[in-house]
Design a protein around this motif. Structure first.
Motif, PDB file in Angstrom:
ATOM      1  N   GLU A 183       0.836  -1.205   0.000  1.00  0.00           N
ATOM      2  CA  GLU A 183       0.000   0.000   0.000  1.00  0.00           C
ATOM      3  C   GLU A 183       0.867   1.250   0.000  1.00  0.00           C
ATOM      4  OE1 GLU A 183      -3.242   0.751  -0.430  1.00  0.00           O
ATOM      5  OE2 GLU A 183      -3.359  -1.367  -0.966  1.00  0.00           O
ATOM      6  N   THR A 184       1.907   1.238   0.817  1.00  0.00           N
ATOM      7  CA  THR A 184       2.829   2.377   0.847  1.00  0.00           C
ATOM      8  C   THR A 184       3.468   2.567  -0.515  1.00  0.00           C
ATOM      9  OG1 THR A 184       3.290   1.975   3.177  1.00  0.00           O
ATOM     10  CG2 THR A 184       4.877   3.320   1.984  1.00  0.00           C
ATOM     11  N   ARG A 185       3.924   1.491  -1.109  1.00  0.00           N
ATOM     12  CA  ARG A 185       4.585   1.543  -2.416  1.00  0.00           C
ATOM     13  C   ARG A 185       3.604   2.063  -3.462  1.00  0.00           C
ATOM     14  NH1 ARG A 185       8.580   2.952  -4.744  1.00  0.00           N
ATOM     15  NH2 ARG A 185       9.728   2.348  -2.930  1.00  0.00           N
ATOM     16  N   ARG A 186       2.332   1.595  -3.407  1.00  0.00           N
ATOM     17  CA  ARG A 186       1.326   2.048  -4.376  1.00  0.00           C
ATOM     18  C   ARG A 186       1.120   3.557  -4.284  1.00  0.00           C
ATOM     19  NH1 ARG A 186      -1.514  -2.734  -2.466  1.00  0.00           N
ATOM     20  NH2 ARG A 186      -1.431  -4.303  -4.094  1.00  0.00           N
ATOM     21  N   SER A 187       1.145   4.099  -3.076  1.00  0.00           N
ATOM     22  CA  SER A 187       0.900   5.536  -2.903  1.00  0.00           C
ATOM     23  C   SER A 187       2.095   6.375  -3.348  1.00  0.00           C
ATOM     24  CB  SER A 187       0.565   5.842  -1.439  1.00  0.00           C
ATOM     25  OG  SER A 187       1.688   5.617  -0.618  1.00  0.00           O
ATOM     26  N   VAL A 188       3.295   5.786  -3.415  1.00  0.00           N
ATOM     27  CA  VAL A 188       4.503   6.521  -3.766  1.00  0.00           C
ATOM     28  C   VAL A 188       4.801   6.480  -5.259  1.00  0.00           C
ATOM     29  CG1 VAL A 188       7.003   6.552  -3.415  1.00  0.00           C
ATOM     30  CG2 VAL A 188       5.501   6.215  -1.481  1.00  0.00           C
ATOM     31  N   LEU A 189       4.458   5.401  -5.919  1.00  0.00           N
ATOM     32  CA  LEU A 189       4.783   5.246  -7.341  1.00  0.00           C
ATOM     33  C   LEU A 189       3.966   6.214  -8.192  1.00  0.00           C
ATOM     34  CD1 LEU A 189       5.055   1.379  -7.624  1.00  0.00           C
ATOM     35  CD2 LEU A 189       6.905   3.023  -7.799  1.00  0.00           C
ATOM     36  N   PRO A 190       4.636   7.011  -9.026  1.00  0.00           N
ATOM     37  CA  PRO A 190       3.931   8.045  -9.783  1.00  0.00           C
ATOM     38  C   PRO A 190       3.124   7.527 -10.976  1.00  0.00           C
ATOM     39  CG  PRO A 190       6.271   8.098 -10.293  1.00  0.00           C
ATOM     40  CD  PRO A 190       6.077   7.067  -9.212  1.00  0.00           C
ATOM     41  N   ASN A 191       3.604   6.507 -11.688  1.00  0.00           N
ATOM     42  CA  ASN A 191       2.976   6.080 -12.942  1.00  0.00           C
ATOM     43  C   ASN A 191       2.244   4.753 -12.814  1.00  0.00           C
ATOM     44  OD1 ASN A 191       4.125   8.337 -14.143  1.00  0.00           O
ATOM     45  ND2 ASN A 191       6.020   7.229 -14.568  1.00  0.00           N
ATOM     46  N   LEU A 192       1.707   4.460 -11.665  1.00  0.00           N
ATOM     47  CA  LEU A 192       1.066   3.166 -11.444  1.00  0.00           C
ATOM     48  C   LEU A 192      -0.375   3.187 -11.951  1.00  0.00           C
ATOM     49  CD1 LEU A 192       1.749   0.428 -10.168  1.00  0.00           C
ATOM     50  CD2 LEU A 192       0.768   1.266  -8.059  1.00  0.00           C
ATOM     51  N   THR A 193      -0.665   2.304 -12.915  1.00  0.00           N
ATOM     52  CA  THR A 193      -2.025   2.233 -13.441  1.00  0.00           C
ATOM     53  C   THR A 193      -2.773   1.044 -12.854  1.00  0.00           C
ATOM     54  OG1 THR A 193      -1.190   1.029 -15.372  1.00  0.00           O
ATOM     55  CG2 THR A 193      -1.506   3.409 -15.602  1.00  0.00           C
ATOM     56  N   LYS A 194      -2.073  -0.086 -12.727  1.00  0.00           N
ATOM     57  CA  LYS A 194      -2.679  -1.269 -12.116  1.00  0.00           C
ATOM     58  C   LYS A 194      -2.230  -1.348 -10.663  1.00  0.00           C
ATOM     59  CE  LYS A 194      -2.746  -4.062 -16.321  1.00  0.00           C
ATOM     60  NZ  LYS A 194      -2.275  -5.315 -16.915  1.00  0.00           N
ATOM     61  N   LYS A 195      -3.089  -1.898  -9.811  1.00  0.00           N
ATOM     62  CA  LYS A 195      -2.789  -1.918  -8.375  1.00  0.00           C
ATOM     63  C   LYS A 195      -2.394  -3.309  -7.860  1.00  0.00           C
ATOM     64  CE  LYS A 195      -4.131   2.373  -7.581  1.00  0.00           C
ATOM     65  NZ  LYS A 195      -3.370   3.414  -6.963  1.00  0.00           N
ATOM     66  N   ASP A 196      -2.306  -4.315  -8.730  1.00  0.00           N
ATOM     67  CA  ASP A 196      -1.956  -5.654  -8.259  1.00  0.00           C
ATOM     68  C   ASP A 196      -0.471  -5.724  -7.901  1.00  0.00           C
ATOM     69  OD1 ASP A 196      -0.624  -7.329 -10.860  1.00  0.00           O
ATOM     70  OD2 ASP A 196      -1.758  -5.500 -11.301  1.00  0.00           O
ATOM     71  N   LYS A 197      -0.091  -6.726  -7.121  1.00  0.00           N
ATOM     72  CA  LYS A 197       1.270  -6.837  -6.600  1.00  0.00           C
ATOM     73  C   LYS A 197       2.317  -6.970  -7.699  1.00  0.00           C
ATOM     74  CE  LYS A 197      -0.030  -8.692  -2.120  1.00  0.00           C
ATOM     75  NZ  LYS A 197       0.026  -9.818  -1.202  1.00  0.00           N
ATOM     76  N   ALA A 198       2.022  -7.717  -8.731  1.00  0.00           N
ATOM     77  CA  ALA A 198       2.985  -7.893  -9.824  1.00  0.00           C
ATOM     78  C   ALA A 198       3.260  -6.560 -10.511  1.00  0.00           C
ATOM     79  CB  ALA A 198       2.466  -8.920 -10.832  1.00  0.00           C
ATOM     80  N   SER A 199       2.236  -5.756 -10.733  1.00  0.00           N
ATOM     81  CA  SER A 199       2.415  -4.443 -11.355  1.00  0.00           C
ATOM     82  C   SER A 199       3.207  -3.508 -10.449  1.00  0.00           C
ATOM     83  CB  SER A 199       1.060  -3.809 -11.670  1.00  0.00           C
ATOM     84  OG  SER A 199       0.351  -4.604 -12.594  1.00  0.00           O
ATOM     85  N   VAL A 200       2.935  -3.582  -9.147  1.00  0.00           N
ATOM     86  CA  VAL A 200       3.660  -2.747  -8.188  1.00  0.00           C
ATOM     87  C   VAL A 200       5.137  -3.111  -8.206  1.00  0.00           C
ATOM     88  CG1 VAL A 200       3.954  -2.225  -5.732  1.00  0.00           C
ATOM     89  CG2 VAL A 200       1.663  -2.306  -6.724  1.00  0.00           C
ATOM     90  N   LEU A 201       5.453  -4.406  -8.202  1.00  0.00           N
ATOM     91  CA  LEU A 201       6.851  -4.841  -8.243  1.00  0.00           C
ATOM     92  C   LEU A 201       7.515  -4.423  -9.551  1.00  0.00           C
ATOM     93  CD1 LEU A 201       6.798  -8.400  -6.627  1.00  0.00           C
ATOM     94  CD2 LEU A 201       7.912  -6.343  -5.757  1.00  0.00           C
ATOM     95  N   ALA A 202       6.825  -4.597 -10.657  1.00  0.00           N
ATOM     96  CA  ALA A 202       7.392  -4.231 -11.958  1.00  0.00           C
ATOM     97  C   ALA A 202       7.689  -2.727 -12.017  1.00  0.00           C
ATOM     98  CB  ALA A 202       6.442  -4.633 -13.081  1.00  0.00           C
ATOM     99  N   GLU A 203       6.761  -1.920 -11.555  1.00  0.00           N
ATOM    100  CA  GLU A 203       6.966  -0.466 -11.563  1.00  0.00           C
ATOM    101  C   GLU A 203       8.081  -0.063 -10.605  1.00  0.00           C
ATOM    102  OE1 GLU A 203       6.538   3.367 -12.863  1.00  0.00           O
ATOM    103  OE2 GLU A 203       5.632   1.579 -13.708  1.00  0.00           O
ATOM    104  N   THR A 204       8.187  -0.745  -9.468  1.00  0.00           N
ATOM    105  CA  THR A 204       9.263  -0.463  -8.510  1.00  0.00           C
ATOM    106  C   THR A 204      10.619  -0.745  -9.139  1.00  0.00           C
ATOM    107  OG1 THR A 204       7.828  -0.998  -6.638  1.00  0.00           O
ATOM    108  CG2 THR A 204      10.195  -1.044  -6.234  1.00  0.00           C
ATOM    109  N   ILE A 205      10.730  -1.874  -9.821  1.00  0.00           N
ATOM    110  CA  ILE A 205      11.990  -2.234 -10.493  1.00  0.00           C
ATOM    111  C   ILE A 205      12.323  -1.182 -11.553  1.00  0.00           C
ATOM    112  CG2 ILE A 205      13.055  -3.923 -12.055  1.00  0.00           C
ATOM    113  CD1 ILE A 205      11.475  -6.082 -10.414  1.00  0.00           C
TER     114      ILE A 205
END
Length: 184
Positions: free
Chosen positions: A41-63
């Motif tokens: 949840e913290t990571r989702r709120s920090v990532l600027p270009n996140l369109t999908k909210k699932d864990k795989a998308s969060v990890l991919a955007e973080t990388i």
């Protein structure tokens, strides 16, 4: 009959112990999942270009973001080498202290790289004051919990170079807040 009763009691105790262990394990897993989900949840709120909210998308955007940040750091390091202040560099991973005389006017360049901590600069200033020097120029860079300071100081006597080095070493490794904590 007595042996049968004890055997049944032992089996009952073993089953009860297993049940308690399973319950503790289940609770620990639940807490672990809650921590992980909280971090997502913290990571989702920090990532600027996140369109999908699932864990795989969060990890991919973080990388992707980490790779971009690494590129930016590399570019900044390259740019700083072409900078007119080319002596200003990023802090290194190891603690270092270097002193060099610049001219006959008593100007000394002190370059130190160490862990950034609360009270570090105050300790460095106190160390410089204790050997009766005056800072005439300073360049300080702090990145990722590390600090690199380049200080040009004046007013150091002929035999003061060794004293300056020892006081700065102490200041680098024992900032003011650490010394106060141990003396109280």
């Amino acid at each position: 009959m007595v042996l049968l009763r004890q055997d049944i009691q032992n089996q009952f105790l073993k089953a009860k112990i297993k049940l308690l262990a399973a319950k503790k394990h289940s609770e620990a897993e639940k807490r672990r999942r809650m921590r992980i989900n909280g971090q997502y949840e913290t990571r989702r709120s920090v990532l600027p270009n996140l369109t999908k909210k699932d864990k795989a998308s969060v990890l991919a955007e973080t990388i992707k973001q980490v790779k971009e940040l690494k590129k930016k750091v590399s570019k900044l390091q390259e740019d700083s080498s072409g900078n007119p202040l080319k002596n200003v560099k990023f802090p290194g991973g190891a603690d270092k202290l270097n002193l060099e005389k610049c001219n006959n006017e008593g100007l000394v360049k002190a370059t130190l790289s160490c862990e950034d901590s609360l009270g570090l600069m105050s300790s460095i200033l106190r160390a410089l004051g204790s050997v009766k020097t005056k800072v005439v120029k300073a360049e300080i860079v702090s990145v990722g919990g590390r600090t690199r300071s380049v200080l040009w100081v004046q007013g150091l006597g002929n035999d003061g170079l060794g004293m300056l080095k020892s006081t700065l070493k102490i200041a680098m490794h024992k900032p003011a807040f650490k010394m106060r904590r141990f003396t109280q």
